[in-house]
Design an enzyme around this catalytic site. Structure first.
Site, mmCIF file in Angstrom:
data_model
loop_
_atom_site.group_PDB
_atom_site.id
_atom_site.type_symbol
_atom_site.label_atom_id
_atom_site.label_comp_id
_atom_site.label_asym_id
_atom_site.label_seq_id
_atom_site.Cartn_x
_atom_site.Cartn_y
_atom_site.Cartn_z
ATOM 1 N N GLU A 80 -17.645 145.648 -11.337
ATOM 2 C CA GLU A 80 -17.004 146.712 -12.117
ATOM 3 C C GLU A 80 -17.786 147.276 -13.118
ATOM 4 O OE1 GLU A 80 -14.499 148.051 -10.767
ATOM 5 O OE2 GLU A 80 -13.905 146.502 -9.282
ATOM 6 N N ARG A 90 1.374 149.855 -9.365
ATOM 7 C CA ARG A 90 1.746 150.133 -7.926
ATOM 8 C C ARG A 90 2.789 149.339 -7.514
ATOM 9 N NH1 ARG A 90 0.038 147.962 -3.430
ATOM 10 N NH2 ARG A 90 -1.437 146.754 -4.431
ATOM 11 N N CYS A 143 -5.820 143.686 -13.415
ATOM 12 C CA CYS A 143 -7.556 143.466 -13.314
ATOM 13 C C CYS A 143 -7.954 144.074 -14.317
ATOM 14 C CB CYS A 143 -8.037 143.286 -11.939
ATOM 15 S SG CYS A 143 -7.817 142.081 -10.658
ATOM 16 N N HIS A 167 -14.560 141.889 -8.841
ATOM 17 C CA HIS A 167 -13.642 141.921 -7.651
ATOM 18 C C HIS A 167 -14.165 141.119 -6.626
ATOM 19 C CE1 HIS A 167 -10.645 144.940 -9.492
ATOM 20 N NE2 HIS A 167 -9.989 143.882 -9.100
HETATM 21 N N1 PCA Z 1 -5.999 141.429 -8.332
HETATM 22 C C1 PCA Z 1 -5.241 142.397 -8.961
HETATM 23 C C2 PCA Z 1 -4.765 141.550 -10.198
HETATM 24 C C3 PCA Z 1 -4.838 140.098 -9.981
HETATM 25 C C4 PCA Z 1 -5.884 140.109 -8.858
HETATM 26 O O1 PCA Z 1 -6.528 139.136 -8.394
HETATM 27 C C5 PCA Z 1 -5.888 143.692 -9.612
HETATM 28 O O2 PCA Z 1 -6.854 144.073 -9.051
HETATM 29 O O3 PCA Z 1 -5.339 144.465 -10.503
#
Ligand code: PCA
Length: 215
Positions: A80, A90, A143, A167
């Site tokens: 990111e 959401r 996140c 991610h």
């Molecule tokens: N993914 C979510 C929150 C926790 C996770 O593992 C996100 O992308 O916000």
């Protein structure tokens, strides 16, 4: 030996497993480029996740913090670039909170950029034949909240400590339940996180190449 803090998330949205924690947990106690890896599980809860994160930072005084989360539907390791100062959920978090259009931290900057060498990381991951891209959005759920809170906290209290967010896709066993969703084996995710940590510790500065960004 300096510490590196790596965080993962508990499952959320009614799911039984979160690939981020499955990939982060085995890193506990590993030594990478002369640093000791410490891992921490974060609840998928607005605000409480940041309390856990800040407590771990204060306890471990790491030289680097990388938070990791699940991005179902993505096929690559997503390094990111940016966290934005907005919560826009959401779905409810794990305590039922669903903030809509509320700042992560009031009276704070609109955004923070990752201080990881994101292009270098993507470059090294691709070199190791791991699908990876720079991502231009960490979303607006927990996140992004954690990435923003992390970078704000480091900026305010530990300005020399680098931090960022990665991610990961679904695991194959999850993807089976979500028809046609892409997935990645946990072993590849673990390898990717090790490469990302090492690339960061060995590179103070990023490289100027195209990030192969898709989103
Ligand atoms: N993914 C979510 C929150 C926790 C996770 O593992 C996100 O992308 O916000």
């Amino acid at each position: 030996m300096n510490n590196v803090l790596v965080t993962g998330f508990e499952p959320f949205g009614g799911k039984a497993i979160n690939p981020s924690w499955e990939a982060v947990r085995p890193l506990q106690g590993c030594q990478i480029a002369g640093a000791n890896i410490e891992v921490c599980l974060l609840p998928c809860v607005f605000d409480t996740s940041l309390e856990y994160l800040y407590a771990a930072i204060e306890r471990l005084k790491p030289e680097l913090v990388i938070s990791v989360g699940e991005a179902g539907g993505r096929s690559n390791i997503s390094v990111e670039r940016v966290a934005i100062n907005i919560n826009d959920a959401r779905i409810p978090d794990n305590t039922g909170k669903q903030p809509i259009d509320i700042p992560v931290i009031i009276d704070s900057p609109m955004a923070y950029f990752s201080t990881l060498p994101i292009k270098k990381i993507v470059n090294e991951l691709n070199h190791a034949k791991i699908p990876a891209t720079v991502s231009q959005t960490a979303g607006t759920f927990v996140c992004n909240h954690v990435m923003y809170g992390l970078l704000h906290y480091l900026n305010q209290h530990f300005p020399t400590v680098r931090g960022g967010f990665i991610h990961v896709p679904y695991l194959p066993e999850q993807a089976k339940k979500f028809l046609d969703e892409p997935s990645m084996a946990v072993e590849m995710m673990i390898a990717a996180l090790k490469i990302a940590i090492e690339a960061t510790l060995r590179n103070e500065k990023d490289i100027a190449v195209t990030g192969g960004a898709t989103n």
